[in-house]
Design an enzyme around this catalytic site. Structure first.
Site, PDB file in Angstrom:
ATOM      1  N   GLY A  17       0.814  -1.211   0.000  1.00 34.30           N
ATOM      2  CA  GLY A  17       0.000   0.000   0.000  1.00 34.30           C
ATOM      3  C   GLY A  17       0.841   1.251   0.000  1.00 34.30           C
ATOM      4  O   GLY A  17       2.025   1.231   0.315  1.00 34.30           O
ATOM      5  N   GLY A  20       0.014   8.630   2.411  1.00 35.93           N
ATOM      6  CA  GLY A  20       0.471   9.942   1.983  1.00 35.93           C
ATOM      7  C   GLY A  20       1.975  10.045   1.812  1.00 35.93           C
ATOM      8  O   GLY A  20       2.474  10.451   0.780  1.00 35.93           O
ATOM      9  N   LYS A  39       8.080  -0.258   6.167  1.00 33.75           N
ATOM     10  CA  LYS A  39       7.464   1.060   5.998  1.00 33.75           C
ATOM     11  C   LYS A  39       8.573   1.985   5.522  1.00 33.75           C
ATOM     12  O   LYS A  39       9.552   2.222   6.234  1.00 33.75           O
ATOM     13  CB  LYS A  39       6.875   1.536   7.330  1.00 33.75           C
ATOM     14  CG  LYS A  39       6.188   2.882   7.253  1.00 33.75           C
ATOM     15  CD  LYS A  39       5.568   3.216   8.616  1.00 33.75           C
ATOM     16  CE  LYS A  39       4.854   4.539   8.591  1.00 33.75           C
ATOM     17  NZ  LYS A  39       4.206   4.814   9.897  1.00 33.75           N
ATOM     18  N   ASP A 137      -3.583   8.084  17.159  1.00 33.06           N
ATOM     19  CA  ASP A 137      -4.250   7.884  15.869  1.00 33.06           C
ATOM     20  C   ASP A 137      -4.948   6.521  15.839  1.00 33.06           C
ATOM     21  O   ASP A 137      -4.934   5.842  14.828  1.00 33.06           O
ATOM     22  CB  ASP A 137      -3.238   7.995  14.728  1.00 33.06           C
ATOM     23  CG  ASP A 137      -3.909   8.116  13.363  1.00 33.06           C
ATOM     24  OD1 ASP A 137      -5.074   8.574  13.289  1.00 33.06           O
ATOM     25  OD2 ASP A 137      -3.278   7.734  12.352  1.00 33.06           O
TER      26      ASP A 137
END
Length: 160
Positions: A17, A20, A39, A137
């Site tokens: 994926g 942003g 990541k 978050d």
């Protein structure tokens, strides 16, 4: 844009994926012989030079927050680094499963499922808070339901 073939020592298998600022990659650790999630700060963005240090610090902050934690309902951090091309990355355990957000679109949760989720997440958050880490978050997109039923909180990118 295609993902890189390698990030540090990790052999990239698949782009999972794009968010942003980050790319999420399925990769293989050839040293330990296991699949991991990488990541990686996206390199296809025109990020001004003065912003990169702030993003690097954000990544380091996420790594420090996760390094302070060890709980079955919190994703495990395996590694962090800069590769030869100067790309910043974090390496996490691979949790095979589905985001809670996806599960919620299929059907309402039974009361017993809600209780189980609350208990697992409450324990994980209590552990994090006791270590001085606040996620900031927490949402269904950042909670995975593993194929084994384990709930796992991910994305500590804005944790304090």
């Amino acid at each position: 844009m295609d993902p890189p073939a390698r990030v540090g020592r990790y052999e990239v298998e698949l782009l999972v994926g794009d968010s942003g600022l980050w790319r999420i990659l399925l990769a293989r650790d050839p040293v330990l012989g296991r699949q991991v999630v990488v990541k990686l700060l996206r390199d296809d963005l025109a990020i001004p030079a003065e912003i990169r240090p702030k993003l690097a610090e954000r990544l380091r902050q996420e790594a420090r927050a996760l390094a302070a934690l060890s709980h079955p309902a919190i994703v495990a951090l395996h590694d962090m680094g800069d590769d030869a091309d100067g790309r910043l990355y974090l390496v996490f355990e691979l949790v095979r499963g589905t985001p809670l957000s996806e599960r919620l679109t299929r059907a309402p949760l039974a009361p017993i499922e809600v209780a189980q989720i609350a208990r697992a997440l409450g324990g994980a958050l209590a552990h994090a808070h006791a270590a001085g880490v606040v996620h900031r978050d927490l949402k269904p997109d950042n909670i995975l339901i593993g194929k084994d039923g384990r709930l796992v909180i991910t994305d500590f990118g804005i944790a304090r």
